[in-house]
Design an enzyme around this catalytic site. Structure first.
Site, mmCIF file in Angstrom:
data_model
loop_
_atom_site.group_PDB
_atom_site.id
_atom_site.type_symbol
_atom_site.label_atom_id
_atom_site.label_comp_id
_atom_site.label_asym_id
_atom_site.label_seq_id
_atom_site.Cartn_x
_atom_site.Cartn_y
_atom_site.Cartn_z
ATOM 1 C CB THR A 144 -0.785 0.132 1.203
ATOM 2 O OG1 THR A 144 -1.624 -1.299 1.259
ATOM 3 C CG2 THR A 144 -1.874 1.032 1.318
ATOM 4 C CG ASN A 174 -4.047 -7.105 -0.178
ATOM 5 O OD1 ASN A 174 -3.944 -6.253 0.896
ATOM 6 N ND2 ASN A 174 -4.718 -8.046 0.043
#
Ligand code: DON
Length: 568
Positions: free
Chosen positions: A377, A397
């Site tokens: 992220t 993710n």
């Protein structure tokens, strides 16, 4: 419990988001601790921060800079920057008005609550993390166009021009980036083939050009949002995903919508914290923790002191237990947000805490609220010349998401579906366990920990911050706020300071190396805390801006990554 712990360790070893082992370099180059008179952009890469800054210099506002920085990160930081993922933005306008945008991925229309279970009914993490089935319907492109439509001031072509040039002309690979690419090379090859751009070997100093991404961005600049959700790009994307076993189709893309949401707000002393609401757990969980620790004199205990670690850990334990049970996509489940953040409820939650002894997580469940049913992220922070502030966390993710890379389009696709609870009680890649509130359903958004945050002091803009790090995002952001407000640090110092983390399950306190004494560790162990100190553990990478009393802006760019600030 032991079995669970071993399983978690295995997950941690495999998990793709883990930053490759390398010594932490805490030397601060010029872009760290930068101060500026007018405007500041802090992001995971210097090139992205510079592009954002230039857009503001050309007369753009923080939202124009958001569009530019988000897309520049997709070029220069494909580890997490993306077109194939999603994210959240919290903003504060110069007039004090605040709001939030949810451009999180959604489950495809054909998704099913049992889609990741094998024939024995066990959750299969391979399916939710790799390959076409792991991919949620991407929201980032819808996100930037929604931001531009509502708040943008410069034409999209002008905003994207420097980003397209960056993709065409290339950027210089950093040492950390070369190490990350080498670390994930085999899984990128496995998901695609040997010849894809990011499966090549790169060394620090090499120039990496992405002409395919430049072309995609050119089409977006010319044709707008629909190019991604129903145009040529959409068709390429769907064809690619279907070859990879995915179920996302043209209807899914056509149905995707962002949501403007009310942020979560709460007070802590003289601060008002504005952070992300569900489907992120960030704002609520951080609010719970900060309200639980508020009655304790942290400032007197001292930064990273035994007492401070105990109080914060015990509050984290209780808040993460609630997260696992109550939180999910508020468009699908009722979340008792008010109750979860109420003083009385949180006081009751902390009533079992004692400085004498750790509260084992096995004795802590979620609180009793009768009304309810239910790295990689990246973060960037922007303040423009007029005082508008934007706080954005965006993700694929895992590192490079599902590792699926569409060569024709030049970007990776997310594996955000793993953020759903594939089976109640079974941990995801961050060891987080969930329940019914976060079960899979068509068009539902998976629960997130992303915590883009803005802090006001006495009604004025004070801090803009956020972080990557999966489950550790919330605690990284919170510790950075506390470092400034309780422990008197400046922004860069607050970002640099060593961090720790607890998330209820597994029942352990994780520490970054350096900055904590052996005596502290020994005493914590005597009191019943399981501690985990990794030599190369990194908890969060916070990119932040602080408004100094003079009105100047101070950047905090995290030295754990290549993060850098640009300002003027
Ligand atoms: O939304 C979330 O909470 C996760 N998908 C974030 C993933 C992340 O931060 C990976 N970074 N280490």
């Amino acid at each position: 419990m032991k079995k669970y712990f071993v399983f978690f360790l295995l997950i941690i070893l495999q998990q793709s988001c883990k930053i490759p082992k390398e010594p932490q370099d805490f030397s601060a180059p010029a872009e760290r601790g930068l101060t500026a008179e007018h405007a500041m952009v802090v992001s995971a890469r210097k090139e992205a921060s510079e592009i954002g800054k230039e857009i503001i210099k050309q007369g753009g506002n923080a939202f124009d800079a958001m569009v530019a920085t988000e897309m520049a990160l997709a070029v220069v930081y494909p580890y997490a920057g993306n077109l194939g993922g999603g994210g959240f933005m919290v903003y504060r306008l110069k007039n004090g008005k605040t709001g939030a945008l949810d451009f999180r991925e959604k489950a495809p229309l054909g998704a099913d609550r049992n889609m990741y279970l094998d024939s024995l009914g066990n959750a299969d993490p391979q399916k939710s993390r790799f390959g076409g089935l792991a991919v949620g319907v991407p929201g980032t492109v819808a996100g930037i166009f929604a931001v531009h439509e509502k708040f943008g001031s410069l034409p999209v072509e002008k905003i994207l021009a420097p980003v397209i040039a960056l993709a065409q002309q290339g950027f210089v690979v950093t040492a950390k980036q070369a190490a990350a690419l080498a670390h994930h090379r085999n899984s990128i090859i496995k998901a695609n083939h040997e010849n894809v751009l990011f499966a090549q070997s790169y060394e620090a100093g090499d120039t990496l050009k992405n002409p395919a991404l430049a072309k995609t961005l050119q089409r977006l600049a010319a044709k707008g949002r629909e190019e991604f959700y129903s145009g040529e790009t959409a068709k390429e994307l769907v064809q690619f995903l279907q070859e990879k076993g995915g179920i996302i189709n043209m209807q899914d893309l056509a149905a995707y919508q962002v949501k403007w949401r009310d942020p979560v707000t709460f007070t802590y002393d003289d601060l008002r914290v504005i952070s992300m609401s569900p489907p992120s757990s960030g704002g609520i969980v951080m609010g719970q923790i900060m309200k639980m620790i508020r009655p304790y004199p942290l400032h007197e205990y001292g930064h990273n002191s035994l007492e401070a670690i105990q109080v914060i850990t015990e509050a984290e334990r209780r808040a993460y237990a609630d997260r696992g049970f109550y939180l999910g996509d508020s468009d699908f489940v009722d979340i008792p947000s008010e109750m979860l953040l109420s003083e009385d409820y949180l006081k009751e939650r902390m009533s079992s805490f004692s400085f004498q002894k750790a509260t084992p997580s096995s004795t802590i469940g979620h609180g009793n609220i009768p009304v309810a049913e239910s790295l990689e992220t990246t973060h960037y922070s922007i303040v423009d010349a007029e005082g508008n502030a934007v706080s954005v966390t965006t993700t694929l993710n895992g590192a490079y998401g599902s590792k699926l890379y569409i060569e024709e389009l030049g970007f990776f696709l997310n594996n955000e579906m793993d953020d759903f609870s594939a089976k109640p009680g079974v941990p995801n890649m961050f060891g987080l366990v969930g329940a019914e509130a976060n079960s899979i359903a068509p068009e539902k958004r998976m629960l997130s920990s992303m915590t883009p945050t803005i802090v006001e002091k006495e009604g004025q803009l004070y801090m803009v911050l956020g972080s990557p790090g999966g489950s550790t995002i919330i605690t990284s952001v919170m510790q950075t706020i506390l470092n400034v407000t309780e422990f008197g640090m400046g922004m860069q110092q607050a970002v640099n300071a060593p961090r720790f983390h607890h998330q209820w399950l597994p029942d352990e306190v994780r520490f970054e190396p350096n900055g904590f004494s052996e005596t502290t560790f020994n005493t914590l162990q005597q009191k019943g805390y399981n501690i985990e100190v990794g030599e190369s553990t990194i908890i969060g990478k916070v990119d932040a801006i602080l408004v100094l009393p003079t009105g100047k802006l101070e950047a905090g760019a995290d030295p754990r990554g290549d993060d850098a600030a640009a300002g003027f």
